[in-house]
Design a protein around this motif. Structure first.
Motif, PDB file in Angstrom:
ATOM      1  N   ILE A  69      -2.920  -0.752   6.868  1.00  0.00           N
ATOM      2  CA  ILE A  69      -3.311  -1.921   6.077  1.00  0.00           C
ATOM      3  C   ILE A  69      -4.520  -1.544   5.225  1.00  0.00           C
ATOM      4  O   ILE A  69      -5.524  -1.034   5.735  1.00  0.00           O
ATOM      5  N   PHE A  70      -4.417  -1.799   3.930  1.00  0.00           N
ATOM      6  CA  PHE A  70      -5.536  -1.595   3.001  1.00  0.00           C
ATOM      7  C   PHE A  70      -6.169  -2.958   2.746  1.00  0.00           C
ATOM      8  O   PHE A  70      -5.511  -3.889   2.256  1.00  0.00           O
TER       9      PHE A  70
ATOM     10  N   MET B 200      -9.667   1.996   8.921  1.00  0.00           N
ATOM     11  CA  MET B 200      -9.449   0.723   8.234  1.00  0.00           C
ATOM     12  C   MET B 200      -9.880   0.872   6.785  1.00  0.00           C
ATOM     13  O   MET B 200     -11.016   0.579   6.418  1.00  0.00           O
ATOM     14  N   PRO B 201      -8.981   1.396   5.923  1.00  0.00           N
ATOM     15  CA  PRO B 201      -9.347   1.634   4.526  1.00  0.00           C
ATOM     16  C   PRO B 201      -9.636   0.328   3.794  1.00  0.00           C
ATOM     17  O   PRO B 201      -8.912  -0.652   3.939  1.00  0.00           O
ATOM     18  N   VAL B 202     -10.732   0.359   3.019  1.00  0.00           N
ATOM     19  CA  VAL B 202     -11.120  -0.813   2.225  1.00  0.00           C
ATOM     20  C   VAL B 202     -11.234  -0.368   0.770  1.00  0.00           C
ATOM     21  O   VAL B 202     -11.852   0.652   0.478  1.00  0.00           O
ATOM     22  N   LEU B 203     -10.613  -1.121  -0.137  1.00  0.00           N
ATOM     23  CA  LEU B 203     -10.722  -0.838  -1.558  1.00  0.00           C
ATOM     24  C   LEU B 203     -10.431  -2.106  -2.331  1.00  0.00           C
ATOM     25  O   LEU B 203      -9.947  -3.099  -1.769  1.00  0.00           O
ATOM     26  N   LYS B 204     -10.728  -2.069  -3.597  1.00  0.00           N
ATOM     27  CA  LYS B 204     -10.417  -3.217  -4.433  1.00  0.00           C
ATOM     28  C   LYS B 204      -8.931  -3.164  -4.742  1.00  0.00           C
ATOM     29  O   LYS B 204      -8.430  -2.194  -5.335  1.00  0.00           O
ATOM     30  N   LEU B 205      -8.227  -4.234  -4.310  1.00  0.00           N
ATOM     31  CA  LEU B 205      -6.767  -4.250  -4.471  1.00  0.00           C
ATOM     32  C   LEU B 205      -6.418  -4.641  -5.899  1.00  0.00           C
ATOM     33  O   LEU B 205      -6.289  -5.822  -6.237  1.00  0.00           O
ATOM     34  N   THR B 206      -6.256  -3.620  -6.734  1.00  0.00           N
ATOM     35  CA  THR B 206      -5.846  -3.816  -8.122  1.00  0.00           C
ATOM     36  C   THR B 206      -4.600  -2.981  -8.376  1.00  0.00           C
ATOM     37  O   THR B 206      -4.250  -2.092  -7.592  1.00  0.00           O
ATOM     38  N   ARG B 207      -3.950  -3.237  -9.476  1.00  0.00           N
ATOM     39  CA  ARG B 207      -2.730  -2.499  -9.803  1.00  0.00           C
ATOM     40  C   ARG B 207      -3.006  -1.008  -9.924  1.00  0.00           C
ATOM     41  O   ARG B 207      -2.226  -0.168  -9.448  1.00  0.00           O
ATOM     42  N   ARG B 208      -4.134  -0.669 -10.575  1.00  0.00           N
ATOM     43  CA  ARG B 208      -4.443   0.751 -10.786  1.00  0.00           C
ATOM     44  C   ARG B 208      -4.678   1.444  -9.453  1.00  0.00           C
ATOM     45  O   ARG B 208      -4.124   2.524  -9.203  1.00  0.00           O
ATOM     46  N   ASN B 209      -5.466   0.825  -8.567  1.00  0.00           N
ATOM     47  CA  ASN B 209      -5.764   1.463  -7.283  1.00  0.00           C
ATOM     48  C   ASN B 209      -4.512   1.576  -6.407  1.00  0.00           C
ATOM     49  O   ASN B 209      -4.330   2.579  -5.700  1.00  0.00           O
ATOM     50  N   LEU B 210      -3.685   0.554  -6.463  1.00  0.00           N
ATOM     51  CA  LEU B 210      -2.503   0.551  -5.594  1.00  0.00           C
ATOM     52  C   LEU B 210      -1.427   1.506  -6.084  1.00  0.00           C
ATOM     53  O   LEU B 210      -0.563   1.929  -5.319  1.00  0.00           O
ATOM     54  N   SER B 211      -1.473   1.844  -7.364  1.00  0.00           N
ATOM     55  CA  SER B 211      -0.445   2.743  -7.899  1.00  0.00           C
ATOM     56  C   SER B 211      -0.611   4.169  -7.391  1.00  0.00           C
ATOM     57  O   SER B 211       0.319   4.979  -7.460  1.00  0.00           O
ATOM     58  N   SER B 212      -1.781   4.499  -6.880  1.00  0.00           N
ATOM     59  CA  SER B 212      -2.039   5.871  -6.431  1.00  0.00           C
ATOM     60  C   SER B 212      -2.204   5.968  -4.917  1.00  0.00           C
ATOM     61  O   SER B 212      -2.806   6.908  -4.407  1.00  0.00           O
TER      62      SER B 212
END
Length: 428
Positions: free
Chosen positions: A22-23, A1-13
């Motif tokens: 599901i992130f 269950m990956p957890v990260l801050k959903l921002t444009r920069r993080n999602l682009s990679s």
């Protein structure tokens, strides 16, 4: 269950997924981005409904497609949904209910099957169907009934303003449909989109033929049923096989008889076209209609009307012979459009409707001072207010009163009073 801050920069990679993943957002619990192997991405929320608790299964609800909004916009939408969940809402269940809700066309089918066809006359049901089929369902039929808005219906009502009467009838049919749907719990209470739409003001359309009009009409009917009414082809239109001779419209005796009966009885069109010989009581001079717009009724026949009936050939069950007369598949005549178009044009009465023949019958009676109650009974009016439209023509009592007053005043002034006038002394 990956957890990260959903921002444009993080999602682009994000890595390419070989299975659905599901992130989840590290800042807003329950908010996430679902990524499919096909590359499709959807913003989602996860929650436990009905107050939560580990004993309650989680539900997942799509917020928006990835391309439709930014991470920040999706987070705001998700936060709003999660806040509504804490107040008792269940977005997933609400969407399922909306998906299962009936369309307007489906509700209309139930409306006819369970209400209109059972409780209304066949002619009324046919008119309801015609209005919905022509004006409402083509645009709104596939829409969920509960989602049809006042603006949707007002737009259609506005487009129909050239025919105010039909526009208002369409509005009334939709209102009746939603009243039925609310009683059956097919839509929530207060859903009726027609409830607050103002109807058009309908101007009176009664036309009363004068004695000169009636003379021309009688002559045109006689011409049409004998030698025929001459006609000329429209020079603006190209028509093949137009005859060069014998350009005359001849109407059959039943069509001519129907027009005369409409005038002489004041009956409605369907009452005459659907009239069966078994309902004609010549001995008592009555048409004994088992059903009409106002229910069972008897139409009193005048001597001229009886003469018309006696002159009609008896071909089948119907007085006005229609399709397949005299056969097992016999049906009443559908209409009188073509005969009436030819006759009314010849008589200089273009624009006059067949229903105006009924009004003319009533106007003659009112002008003769027969009294509105008597006229209402002759026409079969269930409501006295319907007969009130002829009140301004009921001038015989008023004329007598006006003559009485005028003669008295003329006599008092030393003028020659009309016959019957009295000489009185006016008070100063």
């Amino acid at each position: 269950m990956p957890v990260l801050k959903l921002t444009r920069r993080n999602l682009s990679s994000l890595p390419v997924a070989d299975k659905p993943v599901i992130f989840y957002d590290e800042d807003l619990k329950g908010f996430g981005l679902r990524v499919m192997p096909s590359g499709r991405k959807t913003w989602i929320v996860e929650y436990r409904p009905n107050g939560g608790g580990r004993g309650v299964s989680k539900r997942r609800h799509a917020v928006a497609a990835y391309e439709e909004t930014t991470p920040e916009g999706a987070r705001k939408l998700a936060a709003t949904m999660l806040a509504s969940v804490r107040l008792g809402a269940d977005p997933a269940e609400e969407r399922a209910e909306a998906r299962d809700a009936l369309t307007l066309r489906e509700v209309a089918d139930l409306f006819f099957a369970d209400h209109v066809d059972v409780k209304r006359k066949a002619s009324t049901a046919a008119d309801y169907r015609r209005l919905l089929k022509l004006h409402i369902l083509p645009e709104l039929g596939s829409k969920k009934a509960a989602m049809v808005s006042e603006a949707d219906l007002a737009r259609i009502h506005s487009r129909m303003r050239a025919t105010k009467y039909r526009a208002n009838r369409a509005l009334a049919v939709v209102s009746s449909l939603y009243a039925f749907a609310e009683r059956r719990k097919l839509v929530p209470a207060g859903t009726n989109p027609a409830a607050h739409i103002e109807k058009y003001r309908e101007d009176g359309r009664e036309t009363f033929l004068s004695s000169e009009d009636l003379a021309r009409l009688g002559e045109a009917i006689r011409e049409a049923e004998t030698v025929g009414i001459p006609w000329e082809p429209d020079p603006t239109k190209k028509a093949k096989h137009v005859p060069k001779e014998n350009r005359r419209t001849v109407i059959d005796p039943h069509a001519a008889g129907a027009l005369r009966l409409l005038l002489l009885t004041g009956a409605r069109l369907r009452e005459i076209l659907g009239l069966r010989w078994q309902w004609v009581d010549v001995e008592r001079g009555l048409l004994l209609l088992p059903d009409s717009k106002t229910g069972k009724k008897a139409v009193v026949l005048s001597a001229p009307a009886l003469a018309v009936l006696s002159g009609l050939p008896r071909i089948g069950a119907y007085v006005i012979a229609g399709a397949n007369a005299g056969t097992k598949d016999e049906k009443p005549r559908a209409d009188l459009k073509r005969p009436w178009a030819a006759v009314s044009k010849r008589a200089g009465l273009e624009g006059v409707r067949l229903h105006d023949l009924r009004h003319t019958n009533a106007s003659v009676g009112a002008g003769a001072g027969l009294g509105l109650p008597i006229i209402g009974k002759l026409l079969g009016h269930a409501n006295t207010a319907t007969t009130e439209r002829y009140a301004h023509l009921d001038n015989d009592p008023l004329r007598k009163a006006a003559n009485r007053i005028g003669n008295d005043i003329a006599a008092a002034m030393g003028e020659a009073p009309a016959e019957g006038g009295r000489v009185i002394k006016l008070k100063a």
